[in-house]
Enzyme design. Structure first.
Site, PDB file in Angstrom:
ATOM      1  N   LYS A   1       0.639   0.060   6.797  1.00 57.38           N
ATOM      2  CA  LYS A   1       1.158  -1.296   6.586  1.00 57.38           C
ATOM      3  C   LYS A   1       1.939  -1.802   7.799  1.00 57.38           C
ATOM      4  CE  LYS A   1       3.502  -0.008   3.050  1.00 57.38           C
ATOM      5  NZ  LYS A   1       3.063   1.405   3.125  1.00 57.38           N
ATOM      6  N   SER A   2       2.912  -1.030   8.246  1.00 54.90           N
ATOM      7  CA  SER A   2       3.760  -1.479   9.359  1.00 54.90           C
ATOM      8  C   SER A   2       2.962  -1.620  10.648  1.00 54.90           C
ATOM      9  CB  SER A   2       4.921  -0.497   9.567  1.00 54.90           C
ATOM     10  OG  SER A   2       5.808  -0.528   8.475  1.00 54.90           O
TER      11      SER A   2
ATOM     12  N   GLY B   1       0.835  -1.191   0.000  1.00 56.44           N
ATOM     13  CA  GLY B   1       0.000   0.000   0.000  1.00 56.44           C
ATOM     14  C   GLY B   1       0.872   1.244   0.000  1.00 56.44           C
ATOM     15  N   LEU B   2       0.236   2.373  -0.136  1.00 54.01           N
ATOM     16  CA  LEU B   2       0.946   3.646  -0.160  1.00 54.01           C
ATOM     17  C   LEU B   2       1.669   3.913   1.158  1.00 54.01           C
ATOM     18  CD1 LEU B   2      -1.815   5.879  -1.797  1.00 54.01           C
ATOM     19  CD2 LEU B   2       0.361   5.247  -2.862  1.00 54.01           C
TER      20      LEU B   2
ATOM     21  N   GLY C   1       2.118   5.580   4.448  1.00 55.02           N
ATOM     22  CA  GLY C   1       1.094   6.149   5.314  1.00 55.02           C
ATOM     23  C   GLY C   1      -0.207   5.381   5.339  1.00 55.02           C
ATOM     24  N   ALA C   2      -0.282   4.281   4.592  1.00 54.91           N
ATOM     25  CA  ALA C   2      -1.523   3.492   4.559  1.00 54.91           C
ATOM     26  C   ALA C   2      -1.690   2.623   5.796  1.00 54.91           C
ATOM     27  CB  ALA C   2      -1.570   2.622   3.307  1.00 54.91           C
TER      28      ALA C   2
ATOM     29  N   SER D   1       6.114  -1.757  -2.033  1.00 53.33           N
ATOM     30  CA  SER D   1       6.187  -2.673  -3.188  1.00 53.33           C
ATOM     31  C   SER D   1       5.213  -2.226  -4.279  1.00 53.33           C
ATOM     32  CB  SER D   1       5.924  -4.122  -2.767  1.00 53.33           C
ATOM     33  OG  SER D   1       4.819  -4.265  -1.918  1.00 53.33           O
TER      34      SER D   1
END
Length: 208
Positions: free
Chosen positions: A40-41, A34-35, A37-38, A108
């Site tokens: 993910k982490s 994802g972008l 700031g989406a 990615s």
């Protein structure tokens, strides 16, 4: 002359299936994309927490962390990003072979790179999770100020601004991280894994 000509793969005496049996769960790769700031982490670590609490053997590969060591020689050009993801894919494959649930959190941005990782793994063991959040939400969350710098031209080839993000066409899971709560998204992932019988869920979801 090919660099692979004089080397061969050595099979170990302990099989992946034996490791999975000892662990009590399947091994696979959860690939969060994802972008910037989406979320993910943040989501990857929350999912790991829930799985670890259930006795699963897990590890999170985070985009920033791997650039401190394994990929510290790479920049952010399209070619370097491709190599970054290739290395992570090969590492993920080895870790899954060791019996772990591998959780990755990388932008990615290119489909071909993600599809390349999928092709490394047995069918059904690459689980793509699209963290779907609108660009404006990601910009609002940007504590590092990266989007602002990118819009000012200070960061070239920044995904979502000056470089494209190719969203998955058929991900296994879509989580709406710009709309739903962290726990709602995390439990959506865990429920999917349990439904696929990749894990056995012993801790019940709150208010389930």
């Amino acid at each position: 002359m090919s660099t692979l000509q004089n080397i061969r793969w050595h099979a170990g005496h302990v099989s992946r299936q034996a490791r999975e049996a000892q662990n009590g769960h399947r091994s696979f790769v959860l690939w969060f994309t994802g972008l910037s700031g989406a979320g993910k982490s943040t989501l990857a670590h929350r999912v790991e927490e829930l799985l670890f609490r259930d006795g699963c053997r897990t590890y999170v590969l985070d985009g920033d962390n791997v650039r401190h060591g394994l990929c510290r020689d790479l920049g952010f050009s399209a070619v370097d990003r491709q190599e970054n993801i290739r290395r992570i894919g090969e590492m993920s494959k080895l870790m899954a072979d060791a019996g772990l649930i591998v959780i990755t959190a990388f932008i990615s941005p290119f489909r071909r790179d993600r599809d390349g990782i999928r092709s490394l793994l047995p069918a059904g063991e690459f689980i793509e999770v699209h963290c779907d959040a609108p660009l404006e939400v990601c910009e609002q969350r940007d504590v590092k100020g990266l989007y602002h710098k990118a819009r000012q031209g200070a960061i070239p080839e920044f995904t979502g601004i000056s470089s494209p993000y190719e969203a998955p066409l058929a991900p296994e899971i879509v989580v709406h991280t710009g709309r739903d709560t962290l726990d709602d998204c995390a439990w959506q992932v865990v429920r999917y894994l349990a439904a696929r019988q990749l894990i056995t869920l012993s801790n019940k979801e709150p208010h389930a």
